[in-house]
Each structure stands twice: as structure tokens, then as C-alpha cells.
Scaffold this motif. Structure first.
Motif, mmCIF file in Angstrom:
data_model
loop_
_atom_site.group_PDB
_atom_site.id
_atom_site.type_symbol
_atom_site.label_atom_id
_atom_site.label_comp_id
_atom_site.label_asym_id
_atom_site.label_seq_id
_atom_site.Cartn_x
_atom_site.Cartn_y
_atom_site.Cartn_z
ATOM 1 N N HIS A 208 -33.485 7.071 25.545
ATOM 2 C CA HIS A 208 -33.354 7.616 24.342
ATOM 3 C C HIS A 208 -31.983 7.499 23.817
ATOM 4 C CE1 HIS A 208 -37.617 8.810 25.051
ATOM 5 N NE2 HIS A 208 -37.006 9.783 26.227
ATOM 6 N N ALA A 209 -31.109 7.507 24.812
ATOM 7 C CA ALA A 209 -29.594 7.554 24.629
ATOM 8 C C ALA A 209 -28.947 6.290 24.170
ATOM 9 C CB ALA A 209 -28.860 7.791 25.808
ATOM 10 N N TYR A 210 -28.307 6.237 22.681
ATOM 11 C CA TYR A 210 -27.887 4.943 22.254
ATOM 12 C C TYR A 210 -26.496 4.976 21.996
ATOM 13 C CZ TYR A 210 -28.137 7.424 17.898
ATOM 14 O OH TYR A 210 -27.772 8.420 16.960
ATOM 15 N N ALA A 211 -25.990 5.883 21.856
ATOM 16 C CA ALA A 211 -24.386 6.008 21.485
ATOM 17 C C ALA A 211 -23.556 7.025 22.220
ATOM 18 C CB ALA A 211 -24.293 6.198 20.065
ATOM 19 N N VAL A 212 -22.357 6.843 22.380
ATOM 20 C CA VAL A 212 -21.512 8.044 23.024
ATOM 21 C C VAL A 212 -20.595 8.374 21.985
ATOM 22 C CG1 VAL A 212 -19.757 8.526 24.935
ATOM 23 C CG2 VAL A 212 -21.524 7.037 25.427
ATOM 24 N N GLU A 213 -20.628 9.622 21.753
ATOM 25 C CA GLU A 213 -19.605 10.418 20.655
ATOM 26 C C GLU A 213 -18.336 9.977 20.813
ATOM 27 O OE1 GLU A 213 -20.393 11.987 18.068
ATOM 28 O OE2 GLU A 213 -18.487 12.915 17.581
ATOM 29 N N GLY A 214 -17.802 9.340 19.721
ATOM 30 C CA GLY A 214 -16.421 9.271 19.508
ATOM 31 C C GLY A 214 -15.907 7.787 20.265
ATOM 32 N N MET A 215 -17.076 6.831 20.735
ATOM 33 C CA MET A 215 -16.413 5.571 21.372
ATOM 34 C C MET A 215 -17.358 4.605 20.476
ATOM 35 S SD MET A 215 -17.518 5.242 25.272
ATOM 36 C CE MET A 215 -16.556 6.100 26.454
ATOM 37 N N ASP A 216 -16.704 3.424 20.170
ATOM 38 C CA ASP A 216 -17.499 2.442 19.299
ATOM 39 C C ASP A 216 -18.653 2.090 19.941
ATOM 40 O OD1 ASP A 216 -17.356 -0.187 20.450
ATOM 41 O OD2 ASP A 216 -15.368 0.157 20.830
ATOM 42 N N ALA A 217 -19.608 1.462 19.068
ATOM 43 C CA ALA A 217 -20.780 1.259 19.493
ATOM 44 C C ALA A 217 -21.105 0.528 20.796
ATOM 45 C CB ALA A 217 -21.658 0.758 18.238
ATOM 46 N N ALA A 218 -20.438 -0.449 21.029
ATOM 47 C CA ALA A 218 -20.515 -1.318 21.880
ATOM 48 C C ALA A 218 -20.100 -0.893 23.299
ATOM 49 C CB ALA A 218 -19.811 -2.786 21.768
ATOM 50 N N ALA A 219 -18.956 -0.127 23.095
ATOM 51 C CA ALA A 219 -18.341 0.456 24.407
ATOM 52 C C ALA A 219 -19.399 1.601 24.851
ATOM 53 C CB ALA A 219 -16.978 1.088 24.061
ATOM 54 N N GLY A 220 -19.861 2.412 23.940
ATOM 55 C CA GLY A 220 -20.690 3.599 24.323
ATOM 56 C C GLY A 220 -21.974 2.907 24.780
#
Ligand code: OGA
Ligand code: MN
Length: 295
Positions: A208-220
């Protein structure tokens, strides 16, 4: 009660106690709870399971979730995982019920996409296919402890966004209905869940996890994928082969799991109860600090 280790550094079988013993006896509950905190996955074999017995056992661990909209069992305390259609036969492979079973075959932890995450899930086997249909577990606590110190320190302060529609979308576009999407907006959790009983940290990750807060989408996304690969490295899992009478409970704070495929023409029916995490389980520290709290 005997607790016999099963897996690579986690997972154990509980012998000499039934679900009803744990439901009715404080000492049996205390021993089971201690084993749960220690081993993360507990297997009970040879149980005579009814919905009532499963629920009474489950309630010992905390408040049971009410099944969400769009799932079989909605409004009750039971999630029905079934590939059996109204005619009593297995549904075709492209049927919504079969696609949902496939979504459960992605590595995940239950309920990380909900406003209140889950402490534990309790799953009982009711109809088992002759081949396949196992459930596989990894310890995200062991995975966290395998990482190098610098990365562990960084992850302690990282937060990931979780969305039910994201994991379902990986199987088929629109598998999460508009009703489900409206009921389940994305939520954000710390990427390390520290167990309040033993102080050990675990990666909190899921399909379910798709993004890391404060990181750009690809890096997250890259970070989530790399950590998932590390957590599910070959040789680190416990594969549960279901037998009639089996009940397995797992710690959603410290494990991931996935279903394994089975021939589509064979029916499979499993019943799950899910217990919400409370403050005593460490949930209070998991949310994104609010702007007010940071001031
Ligand atoms: C679950 C789940 C997988 C399976 O019950 O939460 O992911 O093997 N089950 O049925
Ligand atoms: Mn699951």
C-alpha cells in the motif's frame, strides 16, 4: 503451553493451548501475548474454530476492526477471503474475488492504509486447496536489524504514504471502487514501528506504500522498493502450509505477508479477524507530527 520456533528467527507454534483457553484464561492469554511480542507469527494447529471462538480469542488482543466497505463481511468483525461464487464453485480467474486474492499476493501488512492501523490479524483456514494457497511471512524487525546503522537512523525519521487504491491498482485499474477510495484516503506513517514491550524497531512497509514524505516521487518509490526487497530477501521467510484446523496470528507492526497462488478452479475460504492497534501497542508515535505539534 509450549512455544516451538518455526521460522528463520521469528514465527513459532503454540502447543498445549486452544483458542478458547486463551479467550477464557488470563494466564494462557499472558503467555500467548508474550510469545506474540517475541515471535511475531504464532501458529495454532488442530483447532475447532467457529466464528465465535475466533472472535473471542481475537478480542483478547484489543478492539476488533469492523470490515470496511467493499470487502466480503462488510459491517461485521470478519473478513471473508473466498473465491467461491454463489453457485458454490470457484469463480473465474478474472472475477473481482479472484483479483482481490491476487492483490493479497503482493507483500503487505494489513490495514496500514486505514486511519487506525492494525496490531494483529488472526486467520483461520476453512476450505483449503489441494495445492498451493500457502501464506508466506517475513519479519520486518529482523529486516530492520539487518540494515546498516546509518540507514536505520535515517529511517527512524522517515514517513511513508499508504493508499489502498495504490496496491489494488497494481493488480487491475479500478480494483478499488470509488466507494472504497472515498472511505480510505491516503494516510502517512513512520517507516519504523518500535515495539513498546521490547524496544525493537521494525520496518513498517506494505504494498500500500507509494511515497515517502518530503522525497520526490521517484526517490521515495525507489527507497520503498529497495527496503521491500531487503525485507523479503531469499531465505528469510516462513511459508505456512495450511492444514484443516490451523489458525495463524501475526504482528502487523513487525511482519509482512503474502498469499501464494493456487489453481483457480480450486476453492479457498479463509476467515480473518483484525485487531486495531492502541496506544499501548505504540500507535501514538507512528503518525506524522502535526504542524501544531511541531511549533
Ligand atoms: C490476509 C492475507 C493471504 C492469504 O488474510 O490478510 O493477506 O494467504 N491473506 O490468504
Ligand atoms: Mn493480508
Amino acid at each position: 503451553m509450549d512455544v516451538i520456533p518455526l521460522g528463520p528467527g521469528f514465527a513459532a507454534e503454540v502447543r498445549g493451548a486452544t483458542l478458547s483457553d486463551v479467550a477464557s484464561d488470563d494466564a494462557a492469554y499472558a503467555a500467548t501475548r508474550a510469545a506474540f511480542e517475541e515471535h511475531s507469527v504464532l501458529v495454532f494447529r488442530g483447532q475447532h474454530v467457529t466464528d465465535d471462538i475466533q472472535l473471542a480469542f481475537s478480542r483478547r488482543f484489543g478492539p476488533p476492526e469492523v470490515t470496511k466497505v467493499g470487502s466480503m463481511g462488510t459491517g461485521s468483525h470478519f473478513v471473508i477471503l473466498s473465491t467461491i461464487g454463489p453457485d458454490g464453485k470457484a469463480v473465474p480467474a478474472d472475477h473481482r474475488q479472484a483479483l482481490r486474492a491476487r492483490a493479497n499476493q503482493l507483500w503487505h501488512t494489513d490495514s496500514s492504509f486505514k486511519r487506525v492501523p492494525a496490531l494483529t490479524s488472526i486467520l483461520s483456514a476453512r476450505i483449503i486447496p489441494a495445492h498451493g494457497g500457502e501464506t508466506e511471512y517475513v519479519s520486518t524487525r529482523r529486516a530492520f536489524e539487518r540494515l546498516e546503522q546509518g540507514l536505520r537512523n535515517k529511517l527512524e525519521n522517515c514517513f511513508a504514504w499508504h493508499d489502498y487504491a495504490h496496491s489494488r491498482g497494481r493488480i487491475a485499474p479500478g480494483l478499488a471502487s470509488p466507494e472504497e477510495q472515498a472511505a480510505l484516503p491516503p494516510v502517512c506513517w513512520r517507516m519504523v514501528w518500535r515495539n513498546p514491550v521490547n524496544g525493537r524497531g521494525a520496518l513498517y512497509l506494505a504494498s500500500h506504500a507509494y511515497a515517502v514524505e518530503g522525497m520526490d516521487a521517484a526517490a521515495g518509490k525507489k527507497l520503498i522498493d529497495e527496503l521491500t526487497d531487503a525485507a523479503t530477501a531469499p531465505g528469510t521467510s516462513y511459508l505456512h502450509q495450511w492444514r484443516q484446523g490451523d489458525v495463524v496470528m501475526w504482528d502487523n507492526r513487525a511482519t509482512m505477508h503474502r498469499g501464494r497462488p493456487w489453481p483457480a478452479h480450486e476453492a479457498r475460504l479463509m476467515i480473518r479477524t483484525t485487531i486495531s492497534a492502541t496506544e499501548a501497542d505504540g500507535v501514538a508515535t507512528m503518525g506524522l507530527p502535526s504542524p501544531q505539534a511541531a511549533e
